[in-house]
Design a protein around this motif. Structure first.
Motif, mmCIF file in Angstrom:
data_model
loop_
_atom_site.group_PDB
_atom_site.id
_atom_site.type_symbol
_atom_site.label_atom_id
_atom_site.label_comp_id
_atom_site.label_asym_id
_atom_site.label_seq_id
_atom_site.Cartn_x
_atom_site.Cartn_y
_atom_site.Cartn_z
ATOM 1 N N ASN A 1 0.664 4.275 -3.108
ATOM 2 C CA ASN A 1 0.123 5.751 -2.641
ATOM 3 C C ASN A 1 1.577 6.166 -3.006
ATOM 4 O O ASN A 1 1.310 7.455 -3.171
ATOM 5 C CB ASN A 1 -0.054 5.582 -0.840
ATOM 6 N N ASP A 2 2.802 6.354 -2.555
ATOM 7 C CA ASP A 2 3.748 7.211 -2.144
ATOM 8 C C ASP A 2 4.025 7.479 -4.212
ATOM 9 O O ASP A 2 3.550 8.796 -4.343
ATOM 10 C CB ASP A 2 4.673 6.867 -2.080
ATOM 11 N N GLY B 1 1.129 7.093 -6.885
ATOM 12 C CA GLY B 1 0.033 7.655 -7.006
ATOM 13 C C GLY B 1 0.014 9.085 -7.108
ATOM 14 O O GLY B 1 -0.531 9.930 -7.527
ATOM 15 N N LYS B 2 0.874 9.535 -6.172
ATOM 16 C CA LYS B 2 0.598 11.002 -5.268
ATOM 17 C C LYS B 2 1.120 11.142 -6.664
ATOM 18 O O LYS B 2 0.644 12.928 -6.879
ATOM 19 C CB LYS B 2 1.553 11.423 -4.273
ATOM 20 N N LEU C 1 -4.460 -2.478 -1.865
ATOM 21 C CA LEU C 1 -4.886 -1.310 -0.974
ATOM 22 C C LEU C 1 -5.463 -2.207 0.316
ATOM 23 O O LEU C 1 -5.513 -2.105 1.417
ATOM 24 C CB LEU C 1 -5.527 0.045 -1.529
ATOM 25 N N SER D 1 -5.592 3.427 -9.294
ATOM 26 C CA SER D 1 -4.253 2.697 -8.626
ATOM 27 C C SER D 1 -4.727 1.457 -8.201
ATOM 28 O O SER D 1 -4.837 0.707 -9.077
ATOM 29 C CB SER D 1 -4.673 3.381 -6.658
ATOM 30 N N GLY E 1 0.910 -1.144 -0.154
ATOM 31 C CA GLY E 1 -0.392 -0.125 -0.249
ATOM 32 C C GLY E 1 0.739 1.630 0.180
ATOM 33 O O GLY E 1 0.374 1.800 -0.155
ATOM 34 N N LYS E 2 1.783 1.258 0.665
ATOM 35 C CA LYS E 2 2.976 2.438 0.970
ATOM 36 C C LYS E 2 3.336 2.775 -0.476
ATOM 37 O O LYS E 2 3.094 4.129 -1.014
ATOM 38 C CB LYS E 2 3.800 2.181 1.854
#
Length: 237
Positions: A205-206, A208-209, A229, A224, A201-202
């Motif tokens: 997300n990282d 994805g930003k 996630l 995503s 997940g990290k």
């Protein structure tokens, strides 16, 4: 009818399961997944190497041959109208796959295929598929260019309005490569999907930003990896 070579889970059962679509334009849709074995590429970051990497996995333990009728029975038992066929590379088995979809014979079935875009689909299968998720591999996959980019196949998918082009992004230097492919093959921006590579997940997300900002700037779609996630990198989810 030809049998299908289906991925086998650790439980010994075929990897045919109900979950939600975690990637692409239909993210969040309740879905039956059918994962087929065998692939013609070897992506370094692949999270399903058990479907093709026979230097690390035992083919006989991770792939099983199934009759079309048996696969159909499992799929229809879930009572869902959305099917995603993934792999491996499903188009290596497209004749048997077409037989399966014809046998299901449900005009309300929405079927997506996840493909690496290196193989031409036949006319029968084109008429049976609702959406193509074409994941052209970039150099970050460590496949040779001659193997991962097949112009005739890509042009064929671009001609289909049911195709979306999903690019797996690892680092910012991947973006010029995507832009060159979009320009070379005249892929409409609203059919381009950028998705972060990652099995945690990290990481998703990282990455994805900053990837989402690039999508905004170029008019691309962002995806995503919702299943990562929610559950992490687990087969059958």
């Amino acid at each position: 009818m030809n049998n299908l070579r289906v991925s086998r889970m650790e439980s010994g059962q075929p990897e045919v399961f109900a979950s939600i679509q975690g990637e692409g334009p239909t993210t969040g849709t309740p879905t039956v997944f059918l994962r087929l074995g065998i692939c013609n590429l070897a992506c370094s970051w692949c999270d399903t190497k058990y479907t093709w990497d026979w230097s690390s996995y035992d083919f006989s333990k991770h792939v099983m041959s199934m009759e079309i009728s048996s696969v159909k029975e499992i799929i229809t038992s879930y009572g869902l109208r959305h099917l995603v066929v993934t792999g491996g590379e499903p188009l290596l088995q497209q004749n048997a796959l077409a037989d399966l979809l014809v046998s299901i014979d449900d005009s309300n079935l929405f079927c997506e295929i996840e493909t690496n875009g290196t193989l031409l689909p036949n006319k029968e299968l084109i008429n049976l598929i609702s959406q193509w998720n074409v994941s052209i591999k970039l150099s970050n996959s460590h496949n040779e260019l001659k193997h991962r980019e097949r112009p005739s196949a890509i042009k064929s998918f671009v001609s289909l309005e049911t195709s979306y082009f999903k690019f797996v992004i690892v680092q910012p230097t991947d973006i010029p490569e995507v832009l060159n492919l979009v320009d070379e093959y005249n892929i409409p921006a609203d059919r381009v999907v950028l998705m972060p590579e990652g099995t945690t997940g990290k990481t998703v997300n990282d990455r994805g930003k900053w990837i989402s900002e690039i999508c905004t700037n170029h008019g691309f779609r962002f995806s995503s990896r919702l299943h990562i996630l929610l559950w992490g990198n687990k087969p059958g989810r």
